[in-house]
Design an enzyme around this catalytic site. Structure first.
Site, mmCIF file in Angstrom:
data_model
loop_
_atom_site.group_PDB
_atom_site.id
_atom_site.type_symbol
_atom_site.label_atom_id
_atom_site.label_comp_id
_atom_site.label_asym_id
_atom_site.label_seq_id
_atom_site.Cartn_x
_atom_site.Cartn_y
_atom_site.Cartn_z
ATOM 1 C CD GLU A 17 -2.594 1.399 2.544
ATOM 2 O OE1 GLU A 17 -3.569 0.633 2.633
ATOM 3 O OE2 GLU A 17 -2.288 2.232 3.416
ATOM 4 C CG HIS A 76 -7.563 2.448 -0.645
ATOM 5 N ND1 HIS A 76 -7.205 2.407 0.684
ATOM 6 C CD2 HIS A 76 -6.935 1.395 -1.217
ATOM 7 C CE1 HIS A 76 -6.390 1.384 0.886
ATOM 8 N NE2 HIS A 76 -6.204 0.757 -0.252
ATOM 9 C CG ASP A 108 -11.884 7.318 10.295
ATOM 10 O OD1 ASP A 108 -12.516 6.271 10.575
ATOM 11 O OD2 ASP A 108 -10.647 7.391 10.299
ATOM 12 C CG HIS A 148 -15.001 0.174 12.649
ATOM 13 N ND1 HIS A 148 -15.785 1.172 13.195
ATOM 14 C CD2 HIS A 148 -14.240 0.769 11.708
ATOM 15 C CE1 HIS A 148 -15.509 2.317 12.572
ATOM 16 N NE2 HIS A 148 -14.586 2.097 11.668
ATOM 17 C CE LYS A 164 -17.265 -3.803 5.318
ATOM 18 N NZ LYS A 164 -16.265 -2.760 5.657
ATOM 19 C CE LYS A 271 9.349 5.421 6.973
ATOM 20 N NZ LYS A 271 9.245 5.132 8.383
HETATM 21 P P1 FAD Z 1 -18.175 0.394 7.190
HETATM 22 O O1 FAD Z 1 -17.995 -0.935 6.612
HETATM 23 O O2 FAD Z 1 -19.311 1.222 6.699
HETATM 24 O O3 FAD Z 1 -18.250 0.217 8.774
HETATM 25 C C1 FAD Z 1 -18.115 1.317 9.666
HETATM 26 C C2 FAD Z 1 -18.842 1.002 10.968
HETATM 27 O O4 FAD Z 1 -20.251 0.935 10.727
HETATM 28 C C3 FAD Z 1 -18.458 -0.339 11.590
HETATM 29 O O5 FAD Z 1 -18.525 -0.215 12.982
HETATM 30 C C4 FAD Z 1 -19.544 -1.284 11.067
HETATM 31 O O6 FAD Z 1 -19.725 -2.408 11.935
HETATM 32 C C5 FAD Z 1 -20.764 -0.362 11.053
HETATM 33 N N1 FAD Z 1 -21.740 -0.688 9.998
HETATM 34 C C6 FAD Z 1 -21.478 -1.156 8.760
HETATM 35 N N2 FAD Z 1 -22.634 -1.309 8.081
HETATM 36 C C7 FAD Z 1 -23.640 -0.909 8.898
HETATM 37 C C8 FAD Z 1 -25.054 -0.815 8.767
HETATM 38 N N3 FAD Z 1 -25.671 -1.178 7.630
HETATM 39 N N4 FAD Z 1 -25.780 -0.342 9.833
HETATM 40 C C9 FAD Z 1 -25.161 0.041 10.982
HETATM 41 N N5 FAD Z 1 -23.817 -0.041 11.161
HETATM 42 C C10 FAD Z 1 -23.065 -0.501 10.137
HETATM 43 N N6 FAD Z 1 -9.755 5.664 5.278
HETATM 44 C C11 FAD Z 1 -9.573 6.667 4.363
HETATM 45 O O7 FAD Z 1 -10.016 7.796 4.583
HETATM 46 N N7 FAD Z 1 -8.918 6.427 3.174
HETATM 47 C C12 FAD Z 1 -8.419 5.202 2.861
HETATM 48 O O8 FAD Z 1 -7.846 5.017 1.776
HETATM 49 C C13 FAD Z 1 -8.584 4.127 3.807
HETATM 50 N N8 FAD Z 1 -8.117 2.887 3.548
HETATM 51 C C14 FAD Z 1 -8.328 1.869 4.456
HETATM 52 C C15 FAD Z 1 -7.879 0.573 4.138
HETATM 53 C C16 FAD Z 1 -8.060 -0.478 5.042
HETATM 54 C C17 FAD Z 1 -7.569 -1.864 4.687
HETATM 55 C C18 FAD Z 1 -8.711 -0.225 6.289
HETATM 56 C C19 FAD Z 1 -8.882 -1.337 7.279
HETATM 57 C C20 FAD Z 1 -9.174 1.044 6.601
HETATM 58 C C21 FAD Z 1 -8.999 2.110 5.686
HETATM 59 N N9 FAD Z 1 -9.461 3.396 5.952
HETATM 60 C C22 FAD Z 1 -9.277 4.415 5.032
HETATM 61 C C23 FAD Z 1 -10.145 3.697 7.227
HETATM 62 C C24 FAD Z 1 -11.686 3.513 7.131
HETATM 63 O O9 FAD Z 1 -12.211 4.470 6.240
HETATM 64 C C25 FAD Z 1 -12.262 3.685 8.540
HETATM 65 O O10 FAD Z 1 -11.857 2.622 9.365
HETATM 66 C C26 FAD Z 1 -13.766 3.910 8.623
HETATM 67 O O11 FAD Z 1 -14.072 4.346 9.961
HETATM 68 C C27 FAD Z 1 -14.632 2.685 8.356
HETATM 69 O O12 FAD Z 1 -14.646 2.382 7.035
HETATM 70 P P2 FAD Z 1 -15.367 1.005 6.547
HETATM 71 O O13 FAD Z 1 -15.296 0.992 5.081
HETATM 72 O O14 FAD Z 1 -14.822 -0.145 7.272
HETATM 73 O O15 FAD Z 1 -16.870 1.315 7.018
#
Ligand code: FAD
Length: 287
Positions: A17, A76, A108, A148, A164, A271
């Site tokens: 990444e 992403h 976030d 999460h 998902k 890096k």
């Molecule tokens: P979701 O899958 O939507 O989940 C978020 C929360 O909501 C979880 O607690 C989940 O249990 C809950 N949830 C999911 N669906 C529902 C529903 N239908 N009803 C109620 N609750 C629900 N951030 C960036 O800004 N840019 C990036 O490029 C980036 N890359 C990442 C890559 C990886 C591998 C990871 C692990 C994280 C990355 N992140 C990035 C961070 C990520 O955006 C955050 O962790 C964010 O808070 C959650 O994103 P998610 O896609 O997991 O959200």
């Protein structure tokens, strides 16, 4: 190439990444980083997307550099602060650039943010469905071996994760972790709950002690005693800490592979030396 195909047949994969720069005048330097890393021939290379979505062009530019350097790009895409129209534009640009793989994320939620209307996606699952409707993309999603931070409990977290996958996520990439036991338990629970897609282990080589503090705060992950001891002993000496961090990450990967995990994603922190040394340490294993 589609990442779904790269991950088929239980082959060992190691991917990288990178993140795009915050300012446009640093774009050439990030492109150079990508080219330097391409020497290691990772299975694919992902590029992150700014949480606010304002620098989507930077992500696209780096995805194109990954493609032009002979690697498969994974772009992403976050949705929390973007309208449906904006998402359509970004996905259209990726399609025109020949980027076939998207990691669909919510991002976030900014402090005090209220979802303004139905034109905004609240969860990554909605974004996955939307991307799938816009073209023949291979879509992945994020997962969290240590839950999460917003989730009430693991069961709920895995239920939403399954949703998902049901919406079309073909692979999952994990948040970083340092405790392999936590990851292995998580994968087992995914399988019990019917999540069958590949779960890629996200490995963060910690190469300086300041970085780990910030990374742990953001990720909610636990840190084994062994790693604390390494930081205590080498944290003040940058070169020693880097060497220890690379060796810890390499050992972590070998242990995962010994336990049947074939897909590894390295958070390189841009890096090349770190990424290349880890690959060197695995050279016979991943041949
Ligand atoms: P979701 O899958 O939507 O989940 C978020 C929360 O909501 C979880 O607690 C989940 O249990 C809950 N949830 C999911 N669906 C529902 C529903 N239908 N009803 C109620 N609750 C629900 N951030 C960036 O800004 N840019 C990036 O490029 C980036 N890359 C990442 C890559 C990886 C591998 C990871 C692990 C994280 C990355 N992140 C990035 C961070 C990520 O955006 C955050 O962790 C964010 O808070 C959650 O994103 P998610 O896609 O997991 O959200």
């Amino acid at each position: 190439m589609k990442i779904g195909d790269i991950l088929k047949n239980n082959r060992v994969t190691v991917s990288f990444e990178v993140f795009p720069p915050k300012q446009w005048d640093k774009i050439e330097s990030t492109k150079k980083t990508v080219r330097e890393m391409s020497v290691a021939q990772p299975s694919f290379m992902s590029v992150t997307y700014g949480a606010s979505g304002t620098q989507a062009g930077f992500t696209l530019e780096i995805a194109e550099e990954i493609r032009d350097s002979g690697m498969t790009p994974l772009s992403h895409l976050t949705c929390v602060t973007s309208s449906r129209d904006k998402i359509h534009r970004v996905v259209g640009d990726l399609k025109s650039a020949g980027v076939e793989n998207i990691l669909a994320l919510r991002g976030d939620i900014p402090e005090g943010f209220e979802f303004p209307d139905t034109e905004h996606f609240e969860h990554a699952s909605e974004l996955i469905t939307e991307i799938k409707s816009l073209g023949d993309f291979c879509v992945g999603a994020a997962c969290y071996p240590e839950i999460h931070p917003e989730s009430k409990n693991r069961v709920e977290d895995i239920e939403y994760l399954k949703h998902k996958v049901d919406c079309g996520a073909e692979f999952l990439t994990s948040q970083m972790f340092f405790d392999n036991g936590a990851f292995l338990n998580f994968v087992e629970m995914c399988r019990v709950k019917g999540i069958e897609v590949p779960v890629i282990a996200g490995i963060m080589p910690i190469t300086n002690a300041r970085q780990i503090k910030r990374s742990i705060e953001l990720s909610n992950c636990s840190v084994p005693e062994k790693f604390y001891k390494i930081m205590e002993r080498f944290g003040d000496e940058d070169a020693s800490m880097q060497q220890a961090g690379i060796i810890y990450a390499t050992e972590q990967i070998i242990d995962l592979m010994a336990n049947g995990i074939n897909n590894i994603h390295i958070y390189t922190m841009n890096k090349p030396a770190v990424a290349l040394q880890i690959m060197n340490g695995l050279s016979e294993i991943i041949k």
